[in-house]
Motif scaffolding. Structure first.
Motif, PDB file in Angstrom:
ATOM      1  N   ALA A 212     -16.478  36.583  99.738  1.00 11.78           N
ATOM      2  CA  ALA A 212     -16.711  37.044  98.358  1.00 11.78           C
ATOM      3  C   ALA A 212     -15.399  37.125  97.583  1.00 11.78           C
ATOM      4  O   ALA A 212     -15.331  36.725  96.411  1.00 11.78           O
ATOM      5  CB  ALA A 212     -17.390  38.412  98.382  1.00 11.78           C
ATOM      6  N   PHE A 213     -14.348  37.622  98.223  1.00 12.84           N
ATOM      7  CA  PHE A 213     -13.048  37.721  97.552  1.00 12.84           C
ATOM      8  C   PHE A 213     -12.481  36.327  97.250  1.00 12.84           C
ATOM      9  O   PHE A 213     -11.876  36.117  96.206  1.00 12.84           O
ATOM     10  CB  PHE A 213     -12.065  38.527  98.414  1.00 12.84           C
ATOM     11  CG  PHE A 213     -12.040  39.990  98.090  1.00 12.84           C
ATOM     12  CD1 PHE A 213     -13.180  40.769  98.226  1.00 12.84           C
ATOM     13  CD2 PHE A 213     -10.881  40.614  97.639  1.00 12.84           C
ATOM     14  CE1 PHE A 213     -13.176  42.135  97.928  1.00 12.84           C
ATOM     15  CE2 PHE A 213     -10.855  41.969  97.340  1.00 12.84           C
ATOM     16  CZ  PHE A 213     -12.000  42.731  97.483  1.00 12.84           C
ATOM     17  N   TYR A 214     -12.669  35.376  98.180  1.00 12.35           N
ATOM     18  CA  TYR A 214     -12.170  34.017  97.929  1.00 12.35           C
ATOM     19  C   TYR A 214     -12.872  33.391  96.727  1.00 12.35           C
ATOM     20  O   TYR A 214     -12.237  32.768  95.868  1.00 12.35           O
ATOM     21  CB  TYR A 214     -12.363  33.135  99.172  1.00 12.35           C
ATOM     22  CG  TYR A 214     -11.169  33.136 100.099  1.00 12.35           C
ATOM     23  CD1 TYR A 214     -10.079  32.294  99.878  1.00 12.35           C
ATOM     24  CD2 TYR A 214     -11.117  33.988 101.197  1.00 12.35           C
ATOM     25  CE1 TYR A 214      -8.978  32.295 100.713  1.00 12.35           C
ATOM     26  CE2 TYR A 214     -10.017  34.003 102.047  1.00 12.35           C
ATOM     27  CZ  TYR A 214      -8.952  33.157 101.808  1.00 12.35           C
ATOM     28  OH  TYR A 214      -7.851  33.174 102.633  1.00 12.35           O
ATOM     29  N   VAL A 215     -14.194  33.545  96.665  1.00 16.17           N
ATOM     30  CA  VAL A 215     -14.945  32.961  95.540  1.00 16.17           C
ATOM     31  C   VAL A 215     -14.556  33.660  94.238  1.00 16.17           C
ATOM     32  O   VAL A 215     -14.384  33.011  93.197  1.00 16.17           O
ATOM     33  CB  VAL A 215     -16.466  33.065  95.798  1.00 16.17           C
ATOM     34  CG1 VAL A 215     -17.240  32.537  94.595  1.00 16.17           C
ATOM     35  CG2 VAL A 215     -16.856  32.282  97.041  1.00 16.17           C
ATOM     36  N   THR A 216     -14.414  34.991  94.302  1.00 15.26           N
ATOM     37  CA  THR A 216     -14.001  35.737  93.106  1.00 15.26           C
ATOM     38  C   THR A 216     -12.617  35.299  92.652  1.00 15.26           C
ATOM     39  O   THR A 216     -12.360  35.146  91.450  1.00 15.26           O
ATOM     40  CB  THR A 216     -13.998  37.255  93.394  1.00 15.26           C
ATOM     41  OG1 THR A 216     -15.297  37.644  93.853  1.00 15.26           O
ATOM     42  CG2 THR A 216     -13.651  38.043  92.147  1.00 15.26           C
ATOM     43  N   TYR A 217     -11.727  35.087  93.626  1.00 10.13           N
ATOM     44  CA  TYR A 217     -10.371  34.631  93.292  1.00 10.13           C
ATOM     45  C   TYR A 217     -10.420  33.276  92.572  1.00 10.13           C
ATOM     46  O   TYR A 217      -9.756  33.079  91.555  1.00 10.13           O
ATOM     47  CB  TYR A 217      -9.535  34.520  94.565  1.00 10.13           C
ATOM     48  CG  TYR A 217      -8.120  34.043  94.317  1.00 10.13           C
ATOM     49  CD1 TYR A 217      -7.121  34.952  93.984  1.00 10.13           C
ATOM     50  CD2 TYR A 217      -7.795  32.699  94.397  1.00 10.13           C
ATOM     51  CE1 TYR A 217      -5.831  34.523  93.728  1.00 10.13           C
ATOM     52  CE2 TYR A 217      -6.513  32.257  94.147  1.00 10.13           C
ATOM     53  CZ  TYR A 217      -5.529  33.174  93.818  1.00 10.13           C
ATOM     54  OH  TYR A 217      -4.245  32.730  93.560  1.00 10.13           O
ATOM     55  N   ALA A 218     -11.216  32.348  93.126  1.00 16.88           N
ATOM     56  CA  ALA A 218     -11.326  31.021  92.499  1.00 16.88           C
ATOM     57  C   ALA A 218     -11.858  31.144  91.078  1.00 16.88           C
ATOM     58  O   ALA A 218     -11.354  30.484  90.150  1.00 16.88           O
ATOM     59  CB  ALA A 218     -12.239  30.134  93.337  1.00 16.88           C
ATOM     60  N   TRP A 219     -12.852  31.999  90.897  1.00 18.85           N
ATOM     61  CA  TRP A 219     -13.434  32.187  89.574  1.00 18.85           C
ATOM     62  C   TRP A 219     -12.395  32.751  88.594  1.00 18.85           C
ATOM     63  O   TRP A 219     -12.246  32.251  87.467  1.00 18.85           O
ATOM     64  CB  TRP A 219     -14.639  33.120  89.689  1.00 18.85           C
ATOM     65  CG  TRP A 219     -15.288  33.467  88.393  1.00 18.85           C
ATOM     66  CD1 TRP A 219     -15.880  32.608  87.506  1.00 18.85           C
ATOM     67  CD2 TRP A 219     -15.395  34.771  87.812  1.00 18.85           C
ATOM     68  NE1 TRP A 219     -16.357  33.295  86.414  1.00 18.85           N
ATOM     69  CE2 TRP A 219     -16.075  34.621  86.582  1.00 18.85           C
ATOM     70  CE3 TRP A 219     -14.997  36.039  88.224  1.00 18.85           C
ATOM     71  CZ2 TRP A 219     -16.355  35.712  85.754  1.00 18.85           C
ATOM     72  CZ3 TRP A 219     -15.278  37.128  87.400  1.00 18.85           C
ATOM     73  CH2 TRP A 219     -15.942  36.950  86.182  1.00 18.85           C
ATOM     74  N   LEU A 220     -11.663  33.778  89.020  1.00 20.34           N
ATOM     75  CA  LEU A 220     -10.653  34.387  88.157  1.00 20.34           C
ATOM     76  C   LEU A 220      -9.508  33.421  87.858  1.00 20.34           C
ATOM     77  O   LEU A 220      -9.013  33.350  86.727  1.00 20.34           O
ATOM     78  CB  LEU A 220     -10.094  35.654  88.824  1.00 20.34           C
ATOM     79  CG  LEU A 220     -11.020  36.865  88.874  1.00 20.34           C
ATOM     80  CD1 LEU A 220     -10.394  37.974  89.716  1.00 20.34           C
ATOM     81  CD2 LEU A 220     -11.307  37.380  87.468  1.00 20.34           C
ATOM     82  N   LEU A 221      -9.077  32.688  88.888  1.00 22.56           N
ATOM     83  CA  LEU A 221      -7.955  31.758  88.700  1.00 22.56           C
ATOM     84  C   LEU A 221      -8.320  30.669  87.695  1.00 22.56           C
ATOM     85  O   LEU A 221      -7.528  30.335  86.795  1.00 22.56           O
ATOM     86  CB  LEU A 221      -7.567  31.136  90.047  1.00 22.56           C
ATOM     87  CG  LEU A 221      -6.385  30.158  90.006  1.00 22.56           C
ATOM     88  CD1 LEU A 221      -5.109  30.860  89.538  1.00 22.56           C
ATOM     89  CD2 LEU A 221      -6.161  29.530  91.382  1.00 22.56           C
ATOM     90  N   ILE A 222      -9.520  30.107  87.848  1.00 21.60           N
ATOM     91  CA  ILE A 222      -9.942  29.064  86.913  1.00 21.60           C
ATOM     92  C   ILE A 222     -10.080  29.638  85.501  1.00 21.60           C
ATOM     93  O   ILE A 222      -9.681  29.016  84.516  1.00 21.60           O
ATOM     94  CB  ILE A 222     -11.263  28.432  87.394  1.00 21.60           C
ATOM     95  CG1 ILE A 222     -11.010  27.613  88.660  1.00 21.60           C
ATOM     96  CG2 ILE A 222     -11.866  27.545  86.310  1.00 21.60           C
ATOM     97  CD1 ILE A 222     -12.273  27.085  89.310  1.00 21.60           C
ATOM     98  N   ASP A 223     -10.638  30.849  85.408  1.00 17.41           N
ATOM     99  CA  ASP A 223     -10.834  31.455  84.095  1.00 17.41           C
ATOM    100  C   ASP A 223      -9.501  31.699  83.400  1.00 17.41           C
ATOM    101  O   ASP A 223      -9.339  31.382  82.211  1.00 17.41           O
ATOM    102  CB  ASP A 223     -11.587  32.783  84.272  1.00 17.41           C
ATOM    103  CG  ASP A 223     -12.064  33.337  82.938  1.00 17.41           C
ATOM    104  OD1 ASP A 223     -12.855  32.645  82.260  1.00 17.41           O
ATOM    105  OD2 ASP A 223     -11.633  34.441  82.564  1.00 17.41           O
ATOM    106  N   ARG A 224      -8.526  32.234  84.127  1.00 20.22           N
ATOM    107  CA  ARG A 224      -7.220  32.505  83.522  1.00 20.22           C
ATOM    108  C   ARG A 224      -6.484  31.197  83.197  1.00 20.22           C
ATOM    109  O   ARG A 224      -5.758  31.120  82.212  1.00 20.22           O
ATOM    110  CB  ARG A 224      -6.366  33.362  84.463  1.00 20.22           C
ATOM    111  CG  ARG A 224      -6.830  34.823  84.542  1.00 20.22           C
ATOM    112  CD  ARG A 224      -5.787  35.672  85.269  1.00 20.22           C
ATOM    113  NE  ARG A 224      -4.489  35.593  84.632  1.00 20.22           N
ATOM    114  CZ  ARG A 224      -4.127  36.293  83.559  1.00 20.22           C
ATOM    115  NH1 ARG A 224      -4.977  37.135  83.014  1.00 20.22           N
ATOM    116  NH2 ARG A 224      -2.925  36.152  83.049  1.00 20.22           N
TER     117      ARG A 224
END
Length: 246
Positions: A212-224
């Motif tokens: 869950a943290f890895y997917v959240t990280y990918a989502w946040l990184l792409i968004d930023r």
């Protein structure tokens, strides 16, 4: 096909358009995995015979620590790609990764301190693992500070990339600190190679939270990164068209 995919990755416009499709799915997946992992770990995983319920903080502490380290490699690799191939998108990824990594490292340090009080009898100990994690936090802050210290974006990117690469020396030290030096930290309980020392009934919700943290990280990184693209490419026609300025 060749290296065409690689050159496309260097195009901010291509990246922005492609990731607009991925973002909703990543966000939904991250939220679903976090809900399952938190419910499983806090509500259904068994109580530890020695630490009681205080051990449950591992469902936040361990995933945050994993991503703090993996996020640093992401930032450093993006910086290296920018230096070697002069790919401006990679510098944007590097800049976007720094605050996310800093927050994760801060969460790791704070959750470790909260866990340390009932387990070790103290919030803080200057042992090798905690000290090297603190250095990691300062490295992230250093990259963030460099990005805001220069008026020239190219100079800020190059200096930040060099600091990111130098800081990678600290990552193996963090990984191996509990093996190289005797400290309060126990050796890793969840291992990719060899048997883990954590019971499967506790390990599976932990693995779910790490995912869950890895997917959240990918989502946040792409968004930023998308926000950084809009900021740096704001004078281009395609961004002005998106913003409704043309």
């Amino acid at each position: 096909m060749g290296w065409q995919w690689f050159h496309r990755l260097g195009s901010p416009k291509w990246f922005y358009e492609k990731t607009s499709i991925w973002q909703p799915w990543l966000g939904f997946s991250a939220l679903a995995l976090l809900l399952v992992g938190v419910s499983w770990g806090l509500g259904f995983a068994p109580t530890d015979y020695k630490q009681g319920n205080s051990y449950r903080i591992i469902y936040i502490h361990v995933p945050a620590s994993f991503l703090a380290l993996a996020g640093y490699y992401t930032m450093a690799i993006a910086g290296a790609v920018g230096l070697i191939w002069r790919m401006k998108l990679s510098f944007m990824v590097m800049k976007a990764a720094a605050p996310i990594g800093a927050v994760l490292t801060f969460v790791s340090l704070c959750s470790g301190a909260i866990w340390g009080k009932p387990t070790w009898g103290t919030y803080w100990e200057w042992d090798a693992r905690i000290t090297s994690m603190l250095i990691l936090f300062f490295l992230y802050l250093g990259v963030i500070a460099l990005q805001h210290s220069y008026r020239n974006q190219e100079a800020a990117d190059k200096t930040s990339a060099i600091l990111s690469l130098v800081g990678t020396v600290n990552i193996p030290i963090i990984y191996k600190s509990v093996d190289w030096w005797y400290s309060l930290h126990q050796p890793a309980t969840l291992k990719l190679s060899g048997p883990s020392s954590i019971d499967p009934s506790m390990a599976w919700p932990l693995i779910t939270m790490i995912l869950a943290f890895y997917v959240t990280y990918a989502w946040l990184l792409i968004d930023r990164t998308r926000l950084e693209i809009l900021n740096r490419e704001r004078k281009s026609r395609w961004v002005q068209a998106i913003m409704g300025l043309k």
